[in-house]
Design an enzyme around this catalytic site. Sequence first.
Site, mmCIF file in Angstrom:
data_model
loop_
_atom_site.group_PDB
_atom_site.id
_atom_site.type_symbol
_atom_site.label_atom_id
_atom_site.label_comp_id
_atom_site.label_asym_id
_atom_site.label_seq_id
_atom_site.Cartn_x
_atom_site.Cartn_y
_atom_site.Cartn_z
ATOM 1 N N CYS A 118 0.627 -1.097 -0.121
ATOM 2 C CA CYS A 118 0.057 -0.130 0.007
ATOM 3 C C CYS A 118 0.932 1.145 -0.074
ATOM 4 O O CYS A 118 0.518 2.557 -0.352
ATOM 5 C CB CYS A 118 -0.974 -0.192 1.143
ATOM 6 S SG CYS A 118 -2.198 -1.326 1.396
ATOM 7 N N HIS A 245 -3.359 7.247 3.091
ATOM 8 C CA HIS A 245 -3.658 5.634 2.496
ATOM 9 C C HIS A 245 -4.949 5.708 3.027
ATOM 10 O O HIS A 245 -5.246 5.673 4.323
ATOM 11 C CB HIS A 245 -2.508 4.682 3.042
ATOM 12 C CG HIS A 245 -3.060 3.319 2.683
ATOM 13 N ND1 HIS A 245 -3.764 2.936 1.531
ATOM 14 C CD2 HIS A 245 -3.264 2.416 3.527
ATOM 15 C CE1 HIS A 245 -4.207 1.707 1.561
ATOM 16 N NE2 HIS A 245 -3.876 1.257 2.686
ATOM 17 N N ASN A 275 -10.527 -0.078 0.657
ATOM 18 C CA ASN A 275 -8.997 0.045 0.386
ATOM 19 C C ASN A 275 -8.596 -0.347 -0.593
ATOM 20 O O ASN A 275 -8.543 -1.759 -1.041
ATOM 21 C CB ASN A 275 -8.485 -0.801 1.713
ATOM 22 C CG ASN A 275 -7.042 -0.780 1.864
ATOM 23 O OD1 ASN A 275 -6.320 -0.551 0.886
ATOM 24 N ND2 ASN A 275 -6.254 -1.364 2.933
HETATM 25 O O1 UT7 Z 1 -3.778 -1.672 4.000
HETATM 26 C C1 UT7 Z 1 -3.405 -2.158 4.996
HETATM 27 C C2 UT7 Z 1 -4.770 -3.155 5.436
HETATM 28 N N1 UT7 Z 1 -5.117 -3.613 6.444
HETATM 29 C C3 UT7 Z 1 -5.732 -2.999 7.675
HETATM 30 O O2 UT7 Z 1 -5.767 -1.534 7.545
HETATM 31 C C4 UT7 Z 1 -6.190 -3.490 8.845
HETATM 32 C C5 UT7 Z 1 -5.988 -2.784 10.072
HETATM 33 N N2 UT7 Z 1 -7.125 -3.384 11.012
HETATM 34 C C6 UT7 Z 1 -8.390 -2.840 10.960
HETATM 35 O O3 UT7 Z 1 -8.908 -2.079 10.078
HETATM 36 C C7 UT7 Z 1 -9.401 -3.679 12.034
HETATM 37 O O4 UT7 Z 1 -8.733 -4.248 12.839
HETATM 38 C C8 UT7 Z 1 -10.291 -4.348 11.412
HETATM 39 C C9 UT7 Z 1 -11.315 -3.815 10.850
HETATM 40 C C10 UT7 Z 1 -9.713 -5.438 10.535
HETATM 41 C C11 UT7 Z 1 -11.064 -5.393 12.510
HETATM 42 O O5 UT7 Z 1 -11.819 -4.311 13.522
HETATM 43 P P1 UT7 Z 1 -11.849 -4.435 15.012
HETATM 44 O O6 UT7 Z 1 -12.396 -3.242 15.753
HETATM 45 O O7 UT7 Z 1 -10.267 -4.657 15.201
HETATM 46 O O8 UT7 Z 1 -12.392 -5.974 15.395
HETATM 47 P P2 UT7 Z 1 -11.971 -7.097 15.906
HETATM 48 O O9 UT7 Z 1 -11.116 -7.994 15.040
HETATM 49 O O10 UT7 Z 1 -11.388 -7.006 17.200
HETATM 50 O O11 UT7 Z 1 -13.243 -8.149 16.055
HETATM 51 C C12 UT7 Z 1 -14.284 -7.570 16.598
HETATM 52 C C13 UT7 Z 1 -15.553 -8.582 16.534
HETATM 53 C C14 UT7 Z 1 -15.171 -10.007 16.509
HETATM 54 O O12 UT7 Z 1 -16.103 -10.967 17.091
HETATM 55 P P3 UT7 Z 1 -16.168 -11.255 18.622
HETATM 56 O O13 UT7 Z 1 -14.885 -12.262 18.694
HETATM 57 O O14 UT7 Z 1 -15.986 -10.064 19.586
HETATM 58 O O15 UT7 Z 1 -17.273 -12.020 19.086
HETATM 59 C C15 UT7 Z 1 -14.981 -10.532 15.080
HETATM 60 O O16 UT7 Z 1 -15.401 -11.723 15.159
HETATM 61 O O17 UT7 Z 1 -16.160 -8.487 15.312
HETATM 62 C C16 UT7 Z 1 -16.102 -9.573 14.450
HETATM 63 N N3 UT7 Z 1 -15.910 -9.334 13.185
HETATM 64 C C17 UT7 Z 1 -16.812 -9.140 12.159
HETATM 65 N N4 UT7 Z 1 -18.331 -9.125 12.588
HETATM 66 C C18 UT7 Z 1 -19.110 -8.706 11.646
HETATM 67 C C19 UT7 Z 1 -14.604 -9.290 12.537
HETATM 68 N N5 UT7 Z 1 -15.040 -9.054 11.093
HETATM 69 C C20 UT7 Z 1 -16.695 -8.897 10.866
HETATM 70 C C21 UT7 Z 1 -17.299 -8.486 10.106
HETATM 71 N N6 UT7 Z 1 -18.494 -8.358 10.225
HETATM 72 N N7 UT7 Z 1 -16.909 -8.253 8.688
#
Ligand code: UT7
Length: 318
Positions: A118, A245, A275
């Site tokens: 990226c 980005h 993204n």
């Molecule tokens: O160019 C670089 C590319 N990468 C990035 O920029 C990634 C950077 N990271 C992020 O943007 C965030 O960490 C994410 C968007 C990937 C995840 O967000 P988060 O607020 O850190 O969520 P989390 O991973 O802590 O998940 C919270 C909950 C989990 O459920 P439980 O365990 O609390 O029951 C996940 O299973 O949300 C759940 N979850 C979803 N639920 C519905 C994760 N993805 C999804 C989804 N829809 N798409």
Amino acid sequence: MSVKIIGAGKALPEKKVLNNELPQELETSDEWIRSHTGIGSRYVCGEGENSATLGTKAALQALLAAQAEGSSVKAEDIDLIVCSTATAKNWSFPSNACLIQKGVGASKAAVFDLSAACSGFIYSLQVGRSMLNQMNWRYALIVGSEMLSKIVNWSDRSSCILFGDGAGAVVLERTEGGNDAFGSFVLGADGTGADVLYLDPDDLKLRMDGHAVYSFAVGKMVEIIQTVMEKDKLTMDDVDLFVCHQANERIIRAAAKRLNYPMEKFPVLLEEYANTSSASIPISLVDLAERGILKHGMKILLAGFGAGLTWGGCSLTW
Ligand code: UT7
């Protein structure tokens, strides 16, 4: 000698997929995706579309834009094409840059792809600028083109919802006199973070530790912005826009908050495009210019981060 951007273009696939049009099996929702990322939709390549066709379209748009601004540049005048991509049509060779060269008709150009995920567009800007100066060339096409839809794991809801396809391009021109439009660049990498976000060679799918990327990203964005501003002796008031980005709206908001800068200076374009990796900054520049938010003469700061881990930033006058 000075280098400036004389035209910019973008290209998106025809098909736009809204959050609520994603596969049911993902068990996600528009509400979750918007509240956790700021994303409302993404463009996804269909039949006959790929990162090389999008890159070609964006490059042609950039040339047209340069001509519309009064430049006489033609495809045959282009000396160099650098294409930043992690999703080249043929993966390795021929490079996307070769396919773009053919599509554009830039017959005399030296061309190659650059791999810095990226952060690749910012790396490519500096590589292109340096080569124009070193080789005494006049014109370069710098392209960021991606088809993330071919590498996302469509059964991993925590990553597949984040990405979209698209391309953006700029034409650089070097002239003997005048002021260089570019200020300082910051480029860096930390290979010890290689396993945080990578393309698995076994199935060619993206693997990501979202939390690790998130915390790296916020700190690094703040550091890049502060370093470029220090180098160029800029204050917050000197900078019209911080074009970052576009990975997650929360990352941009958190960086702005840590810097104590107003969010109004940090455009967020995730709602429409999601993204698009190395295409996100050039797509953002073109979108903002089309909407009249980015205007000639504005001082802007670019900042990006990505897999590798890699990062880059620079200031420039638009
Ligand atoms: O160019 C670089 C590319 N990468 C990035 O920029 C990634 C950077 N990271 C992020 O943007 C965030 O960490 C994410 C968007 C990937 C995840 O967000 P988060 O607020 O850190 O969520 P989390 O991973 O802590 O998940 C919270 C909950 C989990 O459920 P439980 O365990 O609390 O029951 C996940 O299973 O949300 C759940 N979850 C979803 N639920 C519905 C994760 N993805 C999804 C989804 N829809 N798409």
